[in-house]
Structure formats: C-alpha cells, structure tokens
Design an enzyme around this catalytic site. Structure first.
Site, PDB file in Angstrom:
ATOM      1  N   HIS A 154      13.066  17.755   7.608  1.00 20.85           N
ATOM      2  CA  HIS A 154      12.100  17.028   6.779  1.00 20.85           C
ATOM      3  C   HIS A 154      12.885  16.419   5.624  1.00 20.85           C
ATOM      4  O   HIS A 154      13.004  17.008   4.556  1.00 20.85           O
ATOM      5  CB  HIS A 154      11.029  17.989   6.268  1.00 20.85           C
ATOM      6  CG  HIS A 154       9.914  17.317   5.541  1.00 20.85           C
ATOM      7  ND1 HIS A 154       9.226  17.914   4.515  1.00 20.85           N
ATOM      8  CD2 HIS A 154       9.361  16.088   5.697  1.00 20.85           C
ATOM      9  CE1 HIS A 154       8.300  17.087   4.056  1.00 20.85           C
ATOM     10  NE2 HIS A 154       8.364  15.978   4.766  1.00 20.85           N
ATOM     11  N   ASP A 197      11.654  10.172   6.100  1.00 19.41           N
ATOM     12  CA  ASP A 197      10.924  11.448   6.114  1.00 19.41           C
ATOM     13  C   ASP A 197      11.348  12.458   7.170  1.00 19.41           C
ATOM     14  O   ASP A 197      11.370  13.645   6.886  1.00 19.41           O
ATOM     15  CB  ASP A 197       9.429  11.165   6.275  1.00 19.41           C
ATOM     16  CG  ASP A 197       8.560  12.353   5.896  1.00 19.41           C
ATOM     17  OD1 ASP A 197       8.848  13.001   4.884  1.00 19.41           O
ATOM     18  OD2 ASP A 197       7.587  12.622   6.614  1.00 19.41           O
ATOM     19  N   SER A 242       6.944  16.843  -1.698  1.00 16.80           N
ATOM     20  CA  SER A 242       6.227  15.703  -2.261  1.00 16.80           C
ATOM     21  C   SER A 242       6.393  15.655  -3.770  1.00 16.80           C
ATOM     22  O   SER A 242       6.251  16.664  -4.462  1.00 16.80           O
ATOM     23  CB  SER A 242       4.744  15.811  -1.906  1.00 16.80           C
ATOM     24  OG  SER A 242       4.017  14.748  -2.446  1.00 16.80           O
ATOM     25  N   ARG A 251      -3.478  16.569   4.372  1.00 15.62           N
ATOM     26  CA  ARG A 251      -3.433  17.425   5.550  1.00 15.62           C
ATOM     27  C   ARG A 251      -4.271  18.688   5.329  1.00 15.62           C
ATOM     28  O   ARG A 251      -4.337  19.215   4.232  1.00 15.62           O
ATOM     29  CB  ARG A 251      -1.987  17.843   5.835  1.00 15.62           C
ATOM     30  CG  ARG A 251      -1.094  16.742   6.374  1.00 15.62           C
ATOM     31  CD  ARG A 251       0.300  17.276   6.614  1.00 15.62           C
ATOM     32  NE  ARG A 251       0.938  17.704   5.379  1.00 15.62           N
ATOM     33  CZ  ARG A 251       1.036  18.959   4.972  1.00 15.62           C
ATOM     34  NH1 ARG A 251       0.521  19.933   5.699  1.00 15.62           N
ATOM     35  NH2 ARG A 251       1.648  19.254   3.849  1.00 15.62           N
ATOM     36  N   ARG A 298      -1.219   6.769  -0.468  1.00 15.28           N
ATOM     37  CA  ARG A 298      -0.101   6.511   0.433  1.00 15.28           C
ATOM     38  C   ARG A 298      -0.060   5.063   0.904  1.00 15.28           C
ATOM     39  O   ARG A 298      -1.079   4.381   0.954  1.00 15.28           O
ATOM     40  CB  ARG A 298      -0.219   7.405   1.674  1.00 15.28           C
ATOM     41  CG  ARG A 298      -0.120   8.895   1.396  1.00 15.28           C
ATOM     42  CD  ARG A 298       1.304   9.359   1.331  1.00 15.28           C
ATOM     43  NE  ARG A 298       1.439  10.775   1.040  1.00 15.28           N
ATOM     44  CZ  ARG A 298       2.581  11.435   1.107  1.00 15.28           C
ATOM     45  NH1 ARG A 298       3.679  10.791   1.460  1.00 15.28           N
ATOM     46  NH2 ARG A 298       2.638  12.715   0.804  1.00 15.28           N
ATOM     47  N   LYS A 300       2.346  14.208  11.270  1.00 18.08           N
ATOM     48  CA  LYS A 300       2.890  15.545  11.086  1.00 18.08           C
ATOM     49  C   LYS A 300       2.696  16.424  12.323  1.00 18.08           C
ATOM     50  O   LYS A 300       3.453  17.372  12.532  1.00 18.08           O
ATOM     51  CB  LYS A 300       2.264  16.199   9.858  1.00 18.08           C
ATOM     52  CG  LYS A 300       2.725  15.565   8.548  1.00 18.08           C
ATOM     53  CD  LYS A 300       4.246  15.520   8.422  1.00 18.08           C
ATOM     54  CE  LYS A 300       4.688  14.988   7.065  1.00 18.08           C
ATOM     55  NZ  LYS A 300       6.173  14.819   6.990  1.00 18.08           N
ATOM     56  N   LYS A 310      12.084  11.959  -2.839  1.00 17.75           N
ATOM     57  CA  LYS A 310      12.779  11.816  -1.555  1.00 17.75           C
ATOM     58  C   LYS A 310      12.762  10.374  -1.046  1.00 17.75           C
ATOM     59  O   LYS A 310      13.795   9.819  -0.667  1.00 17.75           O
ATOM     60  CB  LYS A 310      12.132  12.764  -0.545  1.00 17.75           C
ATOM     61  CG  LYS A 310      12.706  12.756   0.839  1.00 17.75           C
ATOM     62  CD  LYS A 310      12.287  13.990   1.622  1.00 17.75           C
ATOM     63  CE  LYS A 310      10.782  14.172   1.652  1.00 17.75           C
ATOM     64  NZ  LYS A 310      10.113  13.235   2.575  1.00 17.75           N
ATOM     65  N   THR A 311      11.579   9.771  -1.037  1.00 21.65           N
ATOM     66  CA  THR A 311      11.461   8.391  -0.559  1.00 21.65           C
ATOM     67  C   THR A 311      12.055   7.413  -1.553  1.00 21.65           C
ATOM     68  O   THR A 311      12.778   6.478  -1.188  1.00 21.65           O
ATOM     69  CB  THR A 311       9.983   8.049  -0.297  1.00 21.65           C
ATOM     70  OG1 THR A 311       9.469   8.924   0.708  1.00 21.65           O
ATOM     71  CG2 THR A 311       9.833   6.611   0.175  1.00 21.65           C
TER      72      THR A 311
END
Length: 530
Positions: free
Chosen positions: A220, A257, A238, A60, A323, A201, A242-243
C-alpha cells in the site's frame, strides 16, 4: 470497440447472472458520463468533472467486510477484526439473493486488468448497477487491449449492488452493507453502499492474498521514478502525504497507491489515481488540482454549488474524505508502462500530531520492519468538542484493512527484498514540529520536499548523523534548503521537558502496540528501537 453481446451474455450466464436487462459492456468515458447524468447519479462541475454524492456512506465500511471461510484458504488468512469469517453456507445464500435481485435489471460490465506486469496481471470483471461505478473502475484499473479482450476470462468477478440492502437476520451480516470476498469462488459481493472505493480496495485485498504466494511483496504505497531510472516508494496512511509527495514534476509517477515488488522490480496494480482532495489548492498540489478539474475525473462527495457548479475543496459538508478519481491517461509525467526497477529509496510517511518524531531519519533493515509493522501516524481526536490531544493510529503494514496474511508474511518479504537490493529506508514526519497539535505548527511541505530531494539525490551520504535519544533513530545534521534546527524535533520545542514527556509517551504506545508482532519476527526487530 465492438463486442459480441451474445458471447458476453453467455459468459455472464455461466457465472450465474441470468435474465439481465440491458447490457452496457465496456462503455467509454463519454458514454458513462451521459448515463450518469441521465440517471441523476451526479452533476457536472464548471470544469467538466463528474460530481457524485455517496452520503450516508462516504468511506469504506471496514466493519462490514467479511472473508468466506473456505478449506483452500482458511490456513492462510489472518482471522480477526480485519478478516471476519463468513460461512460458505451464508455466502451461497447471499449470492443467490443478489443474482435473483439482478434479474431483469440493466447492468454495467467492465472487463479490466489489475497489475501492469503481464506475469502477474489479474483479469477482473466488474458487474455494477451504476454508471458512475463503471466509470470509477475504468479510471482505476487497466483497460485491456483488443487482443487481451479476445477470449477474456475473469480471474475474479466483483458484483456491486448498492441498492441491494443486506438483512442481518437473513444474511448474517452486521448491517445493510456487506463486502464479502470468496477466494475459492473468485467472487466479491459489494452490497448496500454507493461508495466506489470499496471496488478498488476489494481487489487490492485479493492481490494482497495472491501476490505473496508468488513471492511478490504487495504494498500500500505510491511510487515514482527519477530521470536516472531510480525508483522510490512512499508508504503512509491517509493524510500523511503519500499521493502529494509522489506527484513530483521532476519524477515520473508509477502509481499513487498500490504496487507489487517482484524479482524484476516494482509494478503498479492500477491504471489511475484516487486522491484525497480536502483543502486541495493549486499552490501546494498543482498536478492534482489541475487533474481534479478535468473531463473524466470523478469528484466524490466534494461540496458543489448546484447553480454555479463551482466546487469548494475546503468544505467538509459531506465528509473530510473527499476524493478525486482520474485515469492515468490524463496524468502528466507518467511512467508509460506503470513499472520501475527495484527501489533505491523507500519512505515511510507519518503525520505525527504529537510533534516528537524527526522530520527525516534513516532506518536500518530491522527498524524498517518495526515501523512497517507499526504503520504509525497520529490524528487529532474530536476537535469539535474542544479536545485537542493527539491520538495514535497504528495500521499494520500501512494498510491493515487490506492485509489477508499474517503481518509477518509481509514484513519478512520486505526485509528480504531490502537486503537483496540494498534499498535505503527513511522515516519522514509530515506532521507537527515545535509542539503537538494546537501548540506547534505543521511541517512545511517545502521543507519535506527538500528532505526527500536530498535523500533521493544521495546528499545525505556524506552528512553526519546524530542519534535520537528516544526512538533510536539516525537524524541527519544538515539538509540543503532546511534550517538545521528543524531536523532535530527536540530543538524546535521551547519546553524541552514537555518534549521529553511527550516522546516517552509515544514510545510507550509504540512498545505496547508491537507486542502483538513479537512472535512473528526476529527479536532484533523489537530491539531496534533501543
């Protein structure tokens, strides 16, 4: 699914999109694969994933994001580094140039939904130059039913034109890339970058603006649900897990997410996952590993041998931010309706490279607000030059780049919902233990999973807790499957004085960072650190 092309063209013309070339409307995955391959947007891996390369823009462009300063929203926006103002006059001129640029060009249009709760869903129209981007948003958002598509009226439109380079002298941007959001016109323009994550996003930013106005906590975080119906949330920046940690074979995934927390419970904003896959391996992350090798998955900036079509997940040739984008339809053990009840447990994840945060600790509601506003993790700064000192990263609400309102709006909503529903909040360190990066070792994922399992099962309810002397945190004295000495970070350091010095340093960084929030929340929040 058939559609009335003239009706769609008329609808697009009403939005100012005139004289378009071929209109590729709501193409399915197979069609979009064919288009992406035909126009050399990517190649297939040996397992059927579509591999694309977005160099030089592999992440981003936070510095190139703007919010149009409009009378209807200006008082609500947290103006500053995150939300940089863009004048209405400049936006009108940029919009005219983009619409003129698209005349005569073929476009891909997807009409999709953000928000799995019908009471809060957002109809989103994506108008894009690339088939790969159209597949990405089709993966990431919710596909409408035929009934929902009848008379579909977009609440927001996203125009993505990577081959249109903005001119700072003409457009008032900072580079050739621009992401500009207009809440009044309900329009987002993404120009100059092929990185697909900007689409995802941008809509999250919109929801972060709209949902709190409706009393919905916009988050988030990832979320899953146990067999007994207990919902859990996982916040983290990141690289904190989390994932990975929400992908649990014993718990159904709600989403990985972005979520809302309404008076009825938790609901996913999305219809897919966008997992970081650097160093991905089958043993540590079997679910994500298998999904990365599935037809319909997009592998973004993952290194691939163009002859054998074998991907190298360990390679950082293009970026560390590799990703995988895949639809919820291919995810095993998924919650069918993308929704859950009020969370019983909430986990704040941090990868502490200083090596001083406890692997798990229990938070009071005030401490939860403190750590939510802090959004802490730590990374290693510049290993290429031999510098191995950790650097602290604070991202407000675990998602500062996507927050629109002032941080206190989100923190107070979180506090109110925690108090209303009795949610338990835990701080979990997935980073280093026994010393900082370069001295200690990364927390074993098996130990982290065991601690989460214990918290979810209520195993800590009858366990004695001890107070951490630096961060005022409550640490459990025992946990099934985890050596007791691991639970208190000071015990894992051979040099106790070095631990004390490092912990005091990190505490000072927390305190200095929190100064910016003192006027937005009750004084008891800052005092909760002791």
């Amino acid at each position: 699914m058939s559609f009335d092309s003239e009706a769609i063209r008329t609808s697009l013309e009403q939005q100012g999109l005139l004289n378009l070339g071929d209109l590729n409307y709501n193409l399915n995955t197979s069609d979009l694969y064919e288009h992406a391959l035909l126009y050399d947007e990517g190649i297939l891996s040996d397992h059927g994933a579509l591999c694309v390369n977005t160099v030089p823009y592999t992440g981003r462009r936070a510095n190139d994001k703007f919010v149009v300063d409009e009378p209807s929203s200006t008082a609500d926006v947290w103006w500053g580094k995150v939300n940089k103002p863009f004048s209405q006059e400049k936006f009108a001129a940029l919009k005219s140039r983009v619409l003129a640029y698209l005349q005569g060009r073929d476009v891909y249009v997807q009409d999709l939904i953000a928000g799995s709760d019908p009471a809060y869903k957002l109809n989103v129209r994506f108008v894009q130059e690339m088939a790969y981007h159209s597949l990405f948003v089709r993966n990431m958002f919710i596909t409408p039913t035929e009934q929902e598509l009848e008379g579909f009226a977009p609440d927001f439109t996203v125009i993505t034109v990577p081959d249109f380079k903005t001119d700072p002298q003409v457009d008032g941007t900072l580079s050739e890339v621009a992401v500009v959001l207009s809440f009044e016109e309900k329009l987002i323009i993404i120009a100059g970058t092929t990185y697909a994550g900007e689409n995802k996003k941008a809509i999250f930013t919109v929801l972060n603006y709209l949902m709190p106005k409706l009393g919905v906590m916009s988050m988030h975080c990832s979320a899953n649900i146990g067999q007994g119906g207990d919902t859990a949330l996982f916040f983290g920046l990141s690289g904190t897990g989390k994932t990975t940690l929400s992908s649990d074979p014993d718990r159904a995934l709600i989403g990985d997410d972005e979520h809302g927390w309404s008076n009825d419970g938790v609901f996913n904003y999305e219809g897919g996952c966008y997992a970081k896959v650097i160093n991905l391996n089958a043993e540590a992350e079997p679910i994500i590993y298998n999904l990365s090798r599935t037809f319909g998955t997009i592998l973004e900036n993952v290194d691939i041998d163009e002859e054998t079509r074998v991907v190298d997940y360990e390679s950082q040739r293009h970026t560390e931010n590799t990703r995988a984008s895949y639809s919820r339809e291919v995810i095993p053990n998924i919650k069918d309706d993308n929704r859950g009840g009020h969370p019983k447990n909430i986990f704040f994840l941090t990868a502490d490279a200083f090596g001083v945060m406890p692997p798990i600790s229990r938070l009071t509601p005030e401490q939860a607000m403190y750590h939510f506003l802090s959004g802490y993790t730590a990374k290693v700064a510049g290993t290429e030059a031999g510098v191995k000192e950790p650097t602290a990263t604070f991202s407000t609400c675990f998602g500062a780049p996507f927050m629109v309102h002032k941080p206190g709006v989100y923190a107070n909503l979180l506090r109110d919902k925690i108090n209303a529903h009795g949610s338990r909040v835990w701080l979990v360190n997935t980073g280093w233990s026994g010393g900082p990066y370069g001295v200690g070792s990364r927390m074993k994922i098996q130990h982290t999973r065991a601690m989460l399992k214990a918290a979810l099962a209520g195993d800590f309810d009858n366990v004695e807790f001890v107070k951490d002397s630096f961060f005022n945190l409550d640490i459990p004295s025992s946990c099934p499957g985890v050596p007791s000495e691991v639970l208190n970070p000071r015990n894992t350091w051979s040099d106790k004085q070095a631990y004390d010095k490092q912990a005091a340093h990190l505490l000072d960084l927390f305190t200095k960072n929190f100064e910016q929030f003192k006027d937005d929340v009750d004084a008891t929040v800052a005092a909760s650190m002791g």
